[in-house]
Write an enzyme that holds these catalytic residues in place. Structure first.
Site, PDB file in Angstrom:
ATOM      1  N   SER A 107      -5.265  -9.031 -12.899  1.00  0.00           N
ATOM      2  CA  SER A 107      -5.815  -7.960 -13.744  1.00  0.00           C
ATOM      3  C   SER A 107      -4.716  -7.118 -14.381  1.00  0.00           C
ATOM      4  O   SER A 107      -4.800  -6.794 -15.572  1.00  0.00           O
ATOM      5  CB  SER A 107      -6.815  -7.104 -12.976  1.00  0.00           C
ATOM      6  OG  SER A 107      -6.288  -6.688 -11.764  1.00  0.00           O
ATOM      7  N   ALA A 156      -6.460 -13.329  -5.852  1.00  0.00           N
ATOM      8  CA  ALA A 156      -5.534 -13.887  -4.867  1.00  0.00           C
ATOM      9  C   ALA A 156      -4.431 -12.904  -4.489  1.00  0.00           C
ATOM     10  O   ALA A 156      -3.527 -13.235  -3.731  1.00  0.00           O
ATOM     11  CB  ALA A 156      -4.921 -15.174  -5.409  1.00  0.00           C
ATOM     12  N   HIS A 189       0.825  -1.218   0.000  1.00  0.00           N
ATOM     13  CA  HIS A 189       0.000   0.000   0.000  1.00  0.00           C
ATOM     14  C   HIS A 189       0.857   1.265   0.000  1.00  0.00           C
ATOM     15  O   HIS A 189       0.349   2.354   0.275  1.00  0.00           O
ATOM     16  CB  HIS A 189      -1.016  -0.001   1.160  1.00  0.00           C
ATOM     17  CG  HIS A 189      -2.166  -0.950   0.924  1.00  0.00           C
ATOM     18  ND1 HIS A 189      -3.410  -0.518   0.543  1.00  0.00           N
ATOM     19  CD2 HIS A 189      -2.234  -2.302   0.974  1.00  0.00           C
ATOM     20  CE1 HIS A 189      -4.211  -1.586   0.400  1.00  0.00           C
ATOM     21  NE2 HIS A 189      -3.507  -2.677   0.651  1.00  0.00           N
ATOM     22  N   THR A 190       2.116   1.103  -0.254  1.00  0.00           N
ATOM     23  CA  THR A 190       3.006   2.268  -0.312  1.00  0.00           C
ATOM     24  C   THR A 190       2.985   2.905  -1.697  1.00  0.00           C
ATOM     25  O   THR A 190       3.334   4.070  -1.842  1.00  0.00           O
ATOM     26  CB  THR A 190       4.452   1.838   0.014  1.00  0.00           C
ATOM     27  OG1 THR A 190       4.716   0.613  -0.675  1.00  0.00           O
ATOM     28  CG2 THR A 190       4.651   1.638   1.503  1.00  0.00           C
ATOM     29  N   SER A 250      -2.149 -10.093  -8.906  1.00  0.00           N
ATOM     30  CA  SER A 250      -2.272  -9.170 -10.042  1.00  0.00           C
ATOM     31  C   SER A 250      -2.650  -9.816 -11.368  1.00  0.00           C
ATOM     32  O   SER A 250      -2.049  -9.535 -12.405  1.00  0.00           O
ATOM     33  CB  SER A 250      -0.963  -8.387 -10.235  1.00  0.00           C
ATOM     34  OG  SER A 250      -0.736  -7.590  -9.140  1.00  0.00           O
ATOM     35  N   ASP A 281       1.624  -2.873  -9.736  1.00  0.00           N
ATOM     36  CA  ASP A 281       1.325  -4.148 -10.404  1.00  0.00           C
ATOM     37  C   ASP A 281       1.607  -4.082 -11.900  1.00  0.00           C
ATOM     38  O   ASP A 281       2.208  -4.984 -12.487  1.00  0.00           O
ATOM     39  CB  ASP A 281      -0.134  -4.546 -10.171  1.00  0.00           C
ATOM     40  CG  ASP A 281      -0.481  -4.610  -8.692  1.00  0.00           C
ATOM     41  OD1 ASP A 281       0.452  -4.633  -7.870  1.00  0.00           O
ATOM     42  OD2 ASP A 281      -1.680  -4.643  -8.370  1.00  0.00           O
TER      43      ASP A 281
HETATM   44  C1  GLA Z   1      -3.090  -3.808  -5.161  1.00  0.00           C
HETATM   45  C2  GLA Z   1      -2.920  -2.560  -6.001  1.00  0.00           C
HETATM   46  C3  GLA Z   1      -1.486  -2.050  -5.966  1.00  0.00           C
HETATM   47  C4  GLA Z   1      -0.977  -1.927  -4.534  1.00  0.00           C
HETATM   48  C5  GLA Z   1      -1.280  -3.187  -3.738  1.00  0.00           C
HETATM   49  C6  GLA Z   1      -0.963  -3.039  -2.270  1.00  0.00           C
HETATM   50  O1  GLA Z   1      -2.354  -4.857  -5.723  1.00  0.00           O
HETATM   51  O2  GLA Z   1      -3.279  -2.816  -7.339  1.00  0.00           O
HETATM   52  O3  GLA Z   1      -1.394  -0.827  -6.646  1.00  0.00           O
HETATM   53  O4  GLA Z   1      -1.520  -0.784  -3.914  1.00  0.00           O
HETATM   54  O5  GLA Z   1      -2.644  -3.564  -3.838  1.00  0.00           O
HETATM   55  O6  GLA Z   1       0.390  -2.879  -2.070  1.00  0.00           O
END
Ligand code: GLA
Length: 379
Positions: free
Chosen positions: A128, A123, A34-35, A126, A172
């Site tokens: 998507s 999960a 979440h950074t 990523s 991602d």
């Molecule tokens: C999801 C979001 C990313 C990132 C993560 C948490 O994967 O798509 O941009 O914020 O959560 O680190």
């Protein structure tokens, strides 16, 4: 992925052979959660699970896309009129990236696309972003568009923010586009500068899917984002990247406790991400181990994005690894996967402890993948 099956199906569906097959990987984030949308640091690796897109040009201005993994569902739209499709959710990732691409000044025409992938969905790996980047790779290869990996990632993120409706950061899409084989990638989400960093031969990336389906993820994700913005604004900084623990402590009396804890997670997570990526480079696994452990605690207590089955997985795997490796939840949270960096000779023990204890404690069955770091689509 067996490209032969993809080519044969493409031939059956569209009546011609594909001109090319594009691929983009999913990702696992080793640390830095979440950074990214706080202009901070992340340290992900692209993994050997991804999305494949067989593609050829068309003579008209339509995009015709078939999803192999959804029973060959077919979705078609004109480049000149790209709307949200309420009936086929998966198609909005395609529509979104094609729309943002069409809004730039590059020129391209229609395409036939056949898509398949093996990133577990929902999960935290990523699927998507890998889908978005694979579509962008296919179109830019077909039409020889002058798009680099960073631009592709920004387009994918924009599609997700403006068309799909998730306020995700850049991590991602950028790792899916720019990852390197055998390496993790330290990404500064403020400058978008990238440093590839070799993963140690002695260790494996083990991903444990809790199979807890992520609930409320979009609303909780967007709420975390707002709380972080509120924290930055109360401290008078442009983003939490600019904040320090001293500033946070000074501002604490004027802040809701929940905002304080969200900001604390981000400030400390940035420091841990830098420490862990540096330590990994010098083979200091004990420091990596500590940073990953602290990251998990911070996600659990301050950012509040873990769930009990995930906390349990982290605890039992940590008992196996000790300081010889690291383990934490990975991805957006509220379910999904745990990532472990495990010495090769402890991978079996990790698998065993999960198989022996996880179901009995939680009623869920985990899937375990030993992964390798792979090349990004535009790298
Ligand atoms: C999801 C979001 C990313 C990132 C993560 C948490 O994967 O798509 O941009 O914020 O959560 O680190």
């Amino acid at each position: 992925m067996d490209n032969q099956i993809l080519s044969t199906t493409f031939q059956q569906q569209f009546g011609t052979a594909p001109a090319l097959v594009a691929h983009a990987p999913g990702r696992v984030n080793l640390i830095g959660e979440h950074t990214d949308y706080n202009e901070g640091f992340v340290f992900p690796a692209a993994i050997n699970f991804g999305t494949w897109v067989a593609a050829s040009t068309r003579d008209d201005n339509n995009i015709s896309v078939i999803a192999m993994d959804y029973g060959n569902q077919h979705n078609e739209f004109a480049l000149t009129d790209i709307q949200h499709d309420e009936s086929q959710g998966w198609a909005n990732y395609v529509r979104g990236v094609i729309k943002v691409l069409a809004d730039t000044d590059v020129e391209f025409g229609g395409a036939n696309l056949l898509v398949t992938g093996n990133v577990p969905q929902g999960a935290g790996l990523s699927s998507s972003a890998s889908f978005e980047v694979a579509i962008l790779k296919a179109i830019s290869a077909l039409y020889e568009l002058p798009i680099d990996g960073v631009q592709a990632a920004l387009l994918g993120q924009k599609a997700e923010n403006t068309f799909v409706g998730c306020s995700c950061g850049i991590m991602d899409q950028l790792i899916s586009a720019m990852g390197n084989e055998g390496k993790a990638m330290l990404l500064d989400c403020q400058s978008l500068s990238i440093e590839h960093s070799p993963l140690p031969d002695s260790h494996q990336i083990v991903i444990i899917n809790s199979n807890v389906k992520r609930g409320l993820v979009d609303s909780e994700y967007n709420l975390r984002r707002q709380q972080c913005e509120q924290g930055a604004s109360l401290m008078g900084v442009a983003s939490l990247r600019e904040a320090t623990m001293d500033l946070l402590e000074t501002t604490k009396p004027h802040m809701p406790d929940v905002v304080y804890r969200r900001a604390k997670h981000i400030i400390t997570e940035n420091a841990r991400t830098l420490a862990a990526s540096k330590a990994l480079k010098s083979g200091d696994i004990a420091t990596v181990s500590e940073a990953m452990a602290q990251s998990h605690v911070s996600m659990r207590d301050d950012f509040e994005i873990t769930v009990p089955p995930i906390d349990f997985l982290v605890k039992i795997i940590d008992e196996v690894l000790g300081k010889s490796g690291g383990v934490r939840m990975t991805g957006g949270g509220f379910g999904g996967c745990v990532v472990a960096l495990a010495p090769t000779d402890k991978v079996e023990a990790v698998k065993q402890v999960v198989e022996q204890k996880y179901f009995d404690e939680t009623g869920y069955t985990a899937d375990i993948y030993v992964c390798t770091a792979t090349q990004g689509a535009f790298a």
